[in-house]
Design an enzyme around this catalytic site. Structure first.
Site, PDB file in Angstrom:
ATOM      1  N   GLY A  11      34.817  31.624  38.969  1.00  0.00           N
ATOM      2  CA  GLY A  11      36.241  32.221  38.507  1.00  0.00           C
ATOM      3  C   GLY A  11      37.139  30.950  38.329  1.00  0.00           C
ATOM      4  N   GLN A  12      38.464  30.898  37.716  1.00  0.00           N
ATOM      5  CA  GLN A  12      39.004  30.108  37.757  1.00  0.00           C
ATOM      6  C   GLN A  12      39.459  29.044  38.858  1.00  0.00           C
ATOM      7  OE1 GLN A  12      42.147  30.551  34.170  1.00  0.00           O
ATOM      8  NE2 GLN A  12      42.253  32.240  35.391  1.00  0.00           N
ATOM      9  N   LEU A  34      31.475  41.596  46.179  1.00  0.00           N
ATOM     10  CA  LEU A  34      32.480  42.076  46.939  1.00  0.00           C
ATOM     11  C   LEU A  34      32.758  43.740  46.754  1.00  0.00           C
ATOM     12  CD1 LEU A  34      35.356  39.613  46.749  1.00  0.00           C
ATOM     13  CD2 LEU A  34      33.581  39.827  48.062  1.00  0.00           C
ATOM     14  N   ALA A  57      37.640  38.226  43.159  1.00  0.00           N
ATOM     15  CA  ALA A  57      38.517  39.470  42.930  1.00  0.00           C
ATOM     16  C   ALA A  57      38.470  40.229  41.750  1.00  0.00           C
ATOM     17  CB  ALA A  57      40.124  39.091  42.884  1.00  0.00           C
ATOM     18  N   TYR A  58      38.652  41.564  41.778  1.00  0.00           N
ATOM     19  CA  TYR A  58      38.790  42.340  40.682  1.00  0.00           C
ATOM     20  C   TYR A  58      40.159  41.908  39.702  1.00  0.00           C
ATOM     21  CZ  TYR A  58      38.355  46.374  37.762  1.00  0.00           C
ATOM     22  OH  TYR A  58      38.508  47.341  36.501  1.00  0.00           O
ATOM     23  N   THR A  59      40.182  41.225  38.858  1.00  0.00           N
ATOM     24  CA  THR A  59      41.159  40.739  38.200  1.00  0.00           C
ATOM     25  C   THR A  59      41.486  41.124  36.829  1.00  0.00           C
ATOM     26  OG1 THR A  59      39.991  38.777  37.252  1.00  0.00           O
ATOM     27  CG2 THR A  59      41.200  38.578  39.327  1.00  0.00           C
ATOM     28  N   THR A  98      49.176  38.206  44.479  1.00  0.00           N
ATOM     29  CA  THR A  98      49.653  38.237  42.842  1.00  0.00           C
ATOM     30  C   THR A  98      51.227  38.602  42.906  1.00  0.00           C
ATOM     31  OG1 THR A  98      49.646  39.384  40.886  1.00  0.00           O
ATOM     32  CG2 THR A  98      48.945  40.521  42.556  1.00  0.00           C
ATOM     33  N   ASP A  99      51.982  38.149  42.126  1.00  0.00           N
ATOM     34  CA  ASP A  99      53.050  38.669  41.594  1.00  0.00           C
ATOM     35  C   ASP A  99      53.143  40.058  41.073  1.00  0.00           C
ATOM     36  OD1 ASP A  99      51.626  37.536  39.571  1.00  0.00           O
ATOM     37  OD2 ASP A  99      53.177  38.219  38.261  1.00  0.00           O
ATOM     38  N   TYR A 122      45.963  47.479  39.625  1.00  0.00           N
ATOM     39  CA  TYR A 122      45.834  46.146  40.064  1.00  0.00           C
ATOM     40  C   TYR A 122      46.534  45.550  41.243  1.00  0.00           C
ATOM     41  CZ  TYR A 122      45.345  41.065  40.031  1.00  0.00           C
ATOM     42  OH  TYR A 122      45.278  39.595  40.405  1.00  0.00           O
TER      43      TYR A 122
HETATM   44  N1  LIG Z   1      44.507  34.822  37.050  1.00  0.00           N
HETATM   45  C1  LIG Z   1      45.638  35.250  37.345  1.00  0.00           C
HETATM   46  O1  LIG Z   1      46.617  35.354  36.301  1.00  0.00           O
HETATM   47  C2  LIG Z   1      46.191  35.655  38.758  1.00  0.00           C
HETATM   48  C3  LIG Z   1      47.593  35.883  38.756  1.00  0.00           C
HETATM   49  C4  LIG Z   1      47.934  36.117  40.148  1.00  0.00           C
HETATM   50  C5  LIG Z   1      46.901  36.343  41.172  1.00  0.00           C
HETATM   51  N2  LIG Z   1      45.660  36.055  41.031  1.00  0.00           N
HETATM   52  C6  LIG Z   1      44.528  36.006  41.885  1.00  0.00           C
HETATM   53  O2  LIG Z   1      44.232  34.986  42.196  1.00  0.00           O
HETATM   54  C7  LIG Z   1      42.774  34.810  42.567  1.00  0.00           C
HETATM   55  C8  LIG Z   1      41.867  33.882  41.718  1.00  0.00           C
HETATM   56  O3  LIG Z   1      41.949  34.488  40.330  1.00  0.00           O
HETATM   57  P1  LIG Z   1      41.279  33.769  39.268  1.00  0.00           P
HETATM   58  O4  LIG Z   1      42.051  33.541  37.980  1.00  0.00           O
HETATM   59  O5  LIG Z   1      40.365  32.605  39.645  1.00  0.00           O
HETATM   60  O6  LIG Z   1      40.149  34.931  38.926  1.00  0.00           O
HETATM   61  P2  LIG Z   1      39.083  34.868  37.734  1.00  0.00           P
HETATM   62  O7  LIG Z   1      38.940  33.706  37.018  1.00  0.00           O
HETATM   63  O8  LIG Z   1      39.128  36.162  36.947  1.00  0.00           O
HETATM   64  O9  LIG Z   1      37.711  35.075  38.770  1.00  0.00           O
HETATM   65  C9  LIG Z   1      37.339  36.161  39.451  1.00  0.00           C
HETATM   66  C10 LIG Z   1      36.211  35.870  40.026  1.00  0.00           C
HETATM   67  O10 LIG Z   1      35.880  36.889  40.814  1.00  0.00           O
HETATM   68  C11 LIG Z   1      34.492  37.441  40.825  1.00  0.00           C
HETATM   69  N3  LIG Z   1      34.363  38.735  41.087  1.00  0.00           N
HETATM   70  C12 LIG Z   1      34.898  39.996  40.427  1.00  0.00           C
HETATM   71  N4  LIG Z   1      34.247  40.846  40.963  1.00  0.00           N
HETATM   72  C13 LIG Z   1      33.482  40.368  41.863  1.00  0.00           C
HETATM   73  C14 LIG Z   1      32.694  41.195  42.919  1.00  0.00           C
HETATM   74  N5  LIG Z   1      32.641  42.655  42.892  1.00  0.00           N
HETATM   75  N6  LIG Z   1      32.030  40.378  43.843  1.00  0.00           N
HETATM   76  C15 LIG Z   1      32.080  39.189  43.668  1.00  0.00           C
HETATM   77  N7  LIG Z   1      32.744  38.334  42.682  1.00  0.00           N
HETATM   78  C16 LIG Z   1      33.416  39.084  42.061  1.00  0.00           C
HETATM   79  C17 LIG Z   1      34.139  37.128  39.336  1.00  0.00           C
HETATM   80  O11 LIG Z   1      32.784  36.864  39.366  1.00  0.00           O
HETATM   81  P3  LIG Z   1      31.741  36.718  37.870  1.00  0.00           P
HETATM   82  O12 LIG Z   1      32.207  35.315  37.551  1.00  0.00           O
HETATM   83  O13 LIG Z   1      30.441  37.113  38.346  1.00  0.00           O
HETATM   84  O14 LIG Z   1      32.377  37.671  37.056  1.00  0.00           O
HETATM   85  C18 LIG Z   1      34.953  35.893  38.990  1.00  0.00           C
HETATM   86  O15 LIG Z   1      34.149  34.610  39.228  1.00  0.00           O
HETATM   87  C19 LIG Z   1      42.320  36.214  42.789  1.00  0.00           C
HETATM   88  O16 LIG Z   1      42.658  36.888  44.031  1.00  0.00           O
HETATM   89  C20 LIG Z   1      43.348  36.928  41.665  1.00  0.00           C
HETATM   90  O17 LIG Z   1      43.626  38.207  42.083  1.00  0.00           O
HETATM   91  C21 LIG Z   1      45.240  35.639  39.475  1.00  0.00           C
END
Ligand SMILES: NC(=O)c1ccc[n+]([C@@H]2O[C@H](COP(=O)([O-])OP(=O)(O)OC[C@H]3O[C@@H](n4cnc5c(N)ncnc54)[C@H](OP(=O)(O)O)[C@@H]3O)[C@@H](O)[C@H]2O)c1
Length: 290
Positions: A11-12, A34, A57-59, A98-99, A122
């Site tokens: 993930g990012q 997870l 996370a489930y995003t 998250t916001d 979400y």
């Molecule tokens: N992205 C946003 O705009 C945003 C905004 C606010 C808060 N956040 C929070 O910031 C955090 C990081 O977000 P991010 O942007 O890095 O998310 P991301 O790029 O969507 O990455 C999420 C990661 O979670 C993994 N994942 C999903 N389901 C899973 C499962 N069942 N078991 C294990 N791994 C699982 C995915 O794995 P795979 O690579 O295998 O799919 C992916 O690598 C999260 O907690 C998110 O809720 C994000």
């Protein structure tokens, strides 16, 4: 020395943490899934970390509308299980929220102690995660962030770059406001805070807002992205970028209009000020040059 354990790998945020801490242990989904919270303790027991960061996370905000129970398991039950593991070992558990826990009313930046009221599944799953971790107690840090993007991955920045290279006209939402947050700025600040928190006499467990400074709309963000793309001589076909209201771009999940986060608590507690969202975009676009 004990390792830093990061849940998530591709993930990012996980990738951004890897940039700063290549020696941390990163557990990808095939190792730590997870969606099976009851298996997590046994998996984590194999490591002896000094802290655990949950970057997974489930995003998928829109899919969560039809998969709320899975989103809740991934975003709440599993984080709770990891928080229990950490509390038993007296090590910090670091988690992201998250916001989208807020209803988006008004135009004042949300503070950590404002009442959450998620508009979508979400957001409810992430709020359930916050509550579950707080109930466990122990040493925990929950960072609420917004609009995360990185040079790689599926995000708004890369969608706009792709669409701007394919289409002559883009219509982008101009009535949702928040701060685009560069994953590396987020990761760097989190790592600094974890290190600082471990040195404090009392661990500062709690929720902290953390996003790049300033505010824009998705439309304002898109305008800047395309300007950078032109400056960098990336392929740009788009001639018109039109602002539209959310009502003209219906999606399964409702989004908050006001996603502004007040980040004064990380300043007062850890003396951290995040760079502006424009600095985040500049730093990220530098990587697109290479
Ligand atoms: N992205 C946003 O705009 C945003 C905004 C606010 C808060 N956040 C929070 O910031 C955090 C990081 O977000 P991010 O942007 O890095 O998310 P991301 O790029 O969507 O990455 C999420 C990661 O979670 C993994 N994942 C999903 N389901 C899973 C499962 N069942 N078991 C294990 N791994 C699982 C995915 O794995 P795979 O690579 O295998 O799919 C992916 O690598 C999260 O907690 C998110 O809720 C994000």
């Amino acid at each position: 020395m004990k390792p830093l354990l990061v849940i998530g790998s591709r993930g990012q945020l996980a990738q951004a943490i890897r940039h700063f801490r290549p020696n941390a242990i990163f557990l990808e989904r095939s190792i730590a899934d997870l969606s099976h919270p009851h298996k997590l303790t046994e998996i984590l027991e194999q490591y002896d970390p000094y802290a655990v960061i949950n970057a997974a996370a489930y995003t998928s905000v829109d899919n969560a509308e039809s998969e709320e129970s899975l989103a809740t398991i991934v975003n709440s039950q599993s984080p709770a299980a990891m928080a229990i593991y950490c509390a038993r070992r007296h090590i910090p558990f670091v988690h992201l929220s998250t916001d989208y826990v807020f209803n988006g009313s008004g135009d004042i930046p949300w503070r950590e102690d404002d009442s959450p009221e998620p508009l979508n599944a979400y957001g409810r799953s992430k709020l359930a995660g916050e509550d579950a971790i707080a109930r466990v107690g122990g040493k925990y840090l929950i960072f609420r962030t917004s609009w995360v993007y990185d040079a790689e991955g599926r995000n708004f920045l890369n969608s706009i770059l792709r669409l701007a290279s394919e289409r002559e006209e883009l219509r982008i939402i101009n009535d949702q406001f928040g701060a685009p947050t560069y994953a590396r700025h987020l990761a760097r600040a989190i790592l600094m805070i974890v290190d600082a928190a471990l040195k404090l006499p009392k661990f500062p467990s709690g929720i902290y807002n953390m996003c790049n400074k300033g505010v824009t709309s998705w439309y304002g963000f898109a305008i800047e992205i395309v300007q950078y793309a032109r400056d960098l001589d990336l392929p740009v076909k788009v001639r018109h970028i039109l602002p539209i209201p959310t009502t003209e771009y219906p999606l399964p999940a409702k989004r908050p209009h006001n996603s502004r986060l007040d980040c004064s608590k990380i300043k007062s507690t850890f003396d951290i000020t995040m760079p502006s969202w424009q600095e985040g975009l500049t730093a990220c676009m530098e990587l697109k040059k290479k």
